[in-house]
Design an enzyme around this catalytic site. Structure first.
Site, PDB file in Angstrom:
ATOM      1  N   GLY A  83      44.842  37.733  34.825  1.00  0.00           N
ATOM      2  CA  GLY A  83      44.513  38.406  33.569  1.00  0.00           C
ATOM      3  C   GLY A  83      44.559  39.903  33.797  1.00  0.00           C
ATOM      4  O   GLY A  83      43.546  40.538  34.087  1.00  0.00           O
ATOM      5  N   ALA A 137      43.153  45.087  30.113  1.00  0.00           N
ATOM      6  CA  ALA A 137      42.372  46.318  30.300  1.00  0.00           C
ATOM      7  C   ALA A 137      41.473  46.224  31.547  1.00  0.00           C
ATOM      8  O   ALA A 137      41.542  47.078  32.443  1.00  0.00           O
ATOM      9  CB  ALA A 137      41.535  46.576  29.051  1.00  0.00           C
ATOM     10  N   GLY A 164      41.326  43.779  33.990  1.00  0.00           N
ATOM     11  CA  GLY A 164      42.061  43.417  35.213  1.00  0.00           C
ATOM     12  C   GLY A 164      42.812  44.610  35.783  1.00  0.00           C
ATOM     13  O   GLY A 164      42.866  44.806  37.003  1.00  0.00           O
ATOM     14  N   ASN A 209      32.962  38.684  29.142  1.00  0.00           N
ATOM     15  CA  ASN A 209      31.736  38.836  28.363  1.00  0.00           C
ATOM     16  C   ASN A 209      31.056  37.496  28.162  1.00  0.00           C
ATOM     17  O   ASN A 209      31.648  36.441  28.387  1.00  0.00           O
ATOM     18  CB  ASN A 209      32.069  39.477  27.007  1.00  0.00           C
ATOM     19  N   ALA A 235      37.784  50.423  28.205  1.00  0.00           N
ATOM     20  CA  ALA A 235      39.188  50.423  28.633  1.00  0.00           C
ATOM     21  C   ALA A 235      40.023  49.702  27.582  1.00  0.00           C
ATOM     22  O   ALA A 235      39.544  48.787  26.922  1.00  0.00           O
ATOM     23  CB  ALA A 235      39.328  49.724  29.980  1.00  0.00           C
ATOM     24  N   LYS A 240      23.522  42.554  27.497  1.00  0.00           N
ATOM     25  CA  LYS A 240      24.888  42.889  27.058  1.00  0.00           C
ATOM     26  C   LYS A 240      25.268  42.042  25.843  1.00  0.00           C
ATOM     27  O   LYS A 240      25.901  42.522  24.905  1.00  0.00           O
ATOM     28  CB  LYS A 240      25.872  42.648  28.221  1.00  0.00           C
ATOM     29  N   ASN A 242      26.830  42.931  22.141  1.00  0.00           N
ATOM     30  CA  ASN A 242      28.074  42.351  21.643  1.00  0.00           C
ATOM     31  C   ASN A 242      27.860  41.522  20.366  1.00  0.00           C
ATOM     32  O   ASN A 242      28.746  41.454  19.521  1.00  0.00           O
ATOM     33  CB  ASN A 242      28.718  41.477  22.714  1.00  0.00           C
ATOM     34  N   SER A 289      36.343  44.848  20.477  1.00  0.00           N
ATOM     35  CA  SER A 289      37.465  43.979  20.860  1.00  0.00           C
ATOM     36  C   SER A 289      37.574  42.757  19.948  1.00  0.00           C
ATOM     37  O   SER A 289      38.673  42.248  19.723  1.00  0.00           O
ATOM     38  CB  SER A 289      37.362  43.563  22.326  1.00  0.00           C
TER      39      SER A 289
HETATM   40  N1  NAP Z   1      38.224  46.074  27.437  1.00  0.00           N
HETATM   41  C1  NAP Z   1      36.963  46.421  27.595  1.00  0.00           C
HETATM   42  O1  NAP Z   1      36.624  47.609  27.405  1.00  0.00           O
HETATM   43  C2  NAP Z   1      35.926  45.417  28.069  1.00  0.00           C
HETATM   44  C3  NAP Z   1      34.680  45.902  28.477  1.00  0.00           C
HETATM   45  C4  NAP Z   1      33.747  45.010  28.976  1.00  0.00           C
HETATM   46  C5  NAP Z   1      34.039  43.655  29.021  1.00  0.00           C
HETATM   47  N2  NAP Z   1      35.259  43.199  28.594  1.00  0.00           N
HETATM   48  C6  NAP Z   1      35.495  41.751  28.706  1.00  0.00           C
HETATM   49  O2  NAP Z   1      36.407  41.558  29.785  1.00  0.00           O
HETATM   50  C7  NAP Z   1      37.235  40.387  29.551  1.00  0.00           C
HETATM   51  C8  NAP Z   1      38.704  40.816  29.608  1.00  0.00           C
HETATM   52  O3  NAP Z   1      38.917  41.703  28.511  1.00  0.00           O
HETATM   53  P1  NAP Z   1      40.166  42.694  28.393  1.00  0.00           P
HETATM   54  O4  NAP Z   1      39.771  43.728  27.403  1.00  0.00           O
HETATM   55  O5  NAP Z   1      40.634  43.112  29.725  1.00  0.00           O
HETATM   56  O6  NAP Z   1      41.247  41.718  27.731  1.00  0.00           O
HETATM   57  P2  NAP Z   1      42.817  41.978  27.531  1.00  0.00           P
HETATM   58  O7  NAP Z   1      43.142  43.434  27.620  1.00  0.00           O
HETATM   59  O8  NAP Z   1      43.192  41.214  26.305  1.00  0.00           O
HETATM   60  O9  NAP Z   1      43.462  41.279  28.805  1.00  0.00           O
HETATM   61  C9  NAP Z   1      43.446  39.911  29.025  1.00  0.00           C
HETATM   62  C10 NAP Z   1      44.662  39.592  29.856  1.00  0.00           C
HETATM   63  O10 NAP Z   1      44.612  38.221  30.227  1.00  0.00           O
HETATM   64  C11 NAP Z   1      45.948  37.781  30.263  1.00  0.00           C
HETATM   65  N3  NAP Z   1      46.019  36.324  30.267  1.00  0.00           N
HETATM   66  C12 NAP Z   1      45.603  35.452  29.328  1.00  0.00           C
HETATM   67  N4  NAP Z   1      45.846  34.192  29.710  1.00  0.00           N
HETATM   68  C13 NAP Z   1      46.436  34.272  30.922  1.00  0.00           C
HETATM   69  C14 NAP Z   1      46.944  33.312  31.832  1.00  0.00           C
HETATM   70  N5  NAP Z   1      46.905  32.007  31.557  1.00  0.00           N
HETATM   71  N6  NAP Z   1      47.499  33.746  32.978  1.00  0.00           N
HETATM   72  C15 NAP Z   1      47.569  35.064  33.271  1.00  0.00           C
HETATM   73  N7  NAP Z   1      47.095  36.024  32.450  1.00  0.00           N
HETATM   74  C16 NAP Z   1      46.550  35.629  31.284  1.00  0.00           C
HETATM   75  C17 NAP Z   1      46.586  38.423  29.046  1.00  0.00           C
HETATM   76  O11 NAP Z   1      47.976  38.402  29.195  1.00  0.00           O
HETATM   77  P3  NAP Z   1      49.044  38.484  28.008  1.00  0.00           P
HETATM   78  O12 NAP Z   1      49.534  39.906  28.074  1.00  0.00           O
HETATM   79  O13 NAP Z   1      50.085  37.495  28.419  1.00  0.00           O
HETATM   80  O14 NAP Z   1      48.357  38.157  26.733  1.00  0.00           O
HETATM   81  C18 NAP Z   1      45.995  39.822  29.148  1.00  0.00           C
HETATM   82  O15 NAP Z   1      46.809  40.638  29.955  1.00  0.00           O
HETATM   83  C19 NAP Z   1      36.807  39.874  28.161  1.00  0.00           C
HETATM   84  O16 NAP Z   1      35.835  38.864  28.291  1.00  0.00           O
HETATM   85  C20 NAP Z   1      36.185  41.109  27.493  1.00  0.00           C
HETATM   86  O17 NAP Z   1      35.258  40.780  26.485  1.00  0.00           O
HETATM   87  C21 NAP Z   1      36.214  44.053  28.129  1.00  0.00           C
END
Ligand code: NAP
Length: 293
Positions: A8, A11, A13, A98, A124, A175, A179, A244
């Site tokens: 994953g 953002a 990752g 989350n 992010a 948290k 959310n 998000s």
């Molecule tokens: N962003 C923030 O600021 C933030 C802050 C705190 C917590 N969080 C939490 O952190 C977690 C991740 O959030 P995010 O914002 O990073 O999400 P995101 O930007 O949507 O990234 C998720 C990634 O997972 C990939 N993915 C989905 N299924 C997959 C699979 N089977 N194999 C490989 N990759 C796969 C997606 O790829 P594709 O490109 O192929 O769709 C995408 O690149 C969530 O639970 C979110 O609530 C986020």
């Protein structure tokens, strides 16, 4: 040195990859669904180009010492397809998502004791598959214990604020309280500033109060001031901010509604704690999504 796979690469990752790379001693593998020609993370200290192996199929996954899953909570089944090939015997799986059910989500795929829940705080955004913008520091909180300490050690010497916490349940529910209120902008399709409205603010207080009550039933130490503190934080945020859940709805993607509000309803039922406002929010949001499909 550790071999670390990130499943994953969005953002969170991407930011984790940049931090682990900055440690200068790990081998990083990015597990993605699509080829990734490059990955640049714009960190607060400047752009970082990630130099890591990329694999796009679980069948090609190398064996690693740690797996970090940073997909959205609704993508757990897809993320789990990577785990069998990636994990060296006993290798831990850190779940950077989350919600409060990190272990429960991965329990069908990984022994319970090998799952490490992680609460992430980090603003992010993924601007494109190859460009991630990190707007502030990353905080990573994990439960105390051998696994938690080993995870923190991976980030030693990096800019991450990685730490074990003695009461992880409370950190996770705190948290979630924040959310949970984010469902309102997603429902209304209006930025976070909508919580400045008095009536909407009152609904937010109710939603968070229910989360506090259920969290307490689950063992979290949450005091009566939490709902007001959450509302104050929303009202202090830039009024045009898009959370998000809202961003996922706008983009027509699935939403983390179950991990953020559905869980309050489900665990409320388990404990006999009423959650009418969260129930209504979940039902309305799900019905609105169905109506547009
Ligand atoms: N962003 C923030 O600021 C933030 C802050 C705190 C917590 N969080 C939490 O952190 C977690 C991740 O959030 P995010 O914002 O990073 O999400 P995101 O930007 O949507 O990234 C998720 C990634 O997972 C990939 N993915 C989905 N299924 C997959 C699979 N089977 N194999 C490989 N990759 C796969 C997606 O790829 P594709 O490109 O192929 O769709 C995408 O690149 C969530 O639970 C979110 O609530 C986020």
């Amino acid at each position: 040195m550790a071999r670390i796979a990130i499943v994953g690469v969005g953002a969170i990752g991407g930011v984790v990859a940049a931090l682990l790379q900055s440690a200068g001693r790990h081998e990083i593998v990015l597990c993605t669904r699509r080829p990734l020609a490059e990955l640049v993370v714009e960190t607060p200290d400047g752009p970082v180009r990630i130099d890591a192996a990329v694999v796009t199929s679980p069948g090609d996954a190398p064996v690693v010492d740690w797996v970090m899953v940073a997909t959205k909570a609704y993508d757990v089944a897809g993320a789990a397809k990577w785990l069998e090939g990636l994990r060296a015997p006993g290798a831990p799986v850190a779940v950077l998502q989350n919600g409060v059910e990190h272990r429960e989500r991965f329990a069908p795929y990984v022994p319970f004791e090998s799952i490490l829940p992680v609460i992430v705080d980090c603003p992010a955004e993924r601007k494109s598959p190859t460009r991630i913008v990190q707007r502030g520091g990353m905080s990573l909180k994990v439960p105390s214990g051998a696994l938690g300490s080993a995870f923190v050690d991976l980030f030693a010497g990096t800019a991450a604020d990685a730490a074990v916490v003695p009461d992880f349940t409370t950190v996770a529910w705190r948290k979630l309280c924040h959310n949970a209120a984010g469902v309102l902008p997603a429902l209304l399709l209006q930025p976070g500033g909508v919580l400045r409205d008095e009536a909407i603010g009152d609904v937010a207080l109710q939603i968070v109060s229910e989360c506090v009550a259920v969290g307490r039933a689950e063992g979290a130490q949450l005091d009566d001031a939490v709902p007001e503190a959450v509302l104050k934080a929303y009202r202090a945020s830039p009024p045009d901010s898009i959370n998000s859940l809202h961003a996922d709805r706008l983009a027509g993607r699935p939403m983390e509604i179950d991990a953020r509000n559905g869980v309050i309803v489900r665990l409320g039922k388990k404990h006999g704690v009423p959650t009418p406002d969260n129930s209504m929010a979940v039902a309305l949001l799900e019905a609105m999504v169905r109506a547009t499909q």
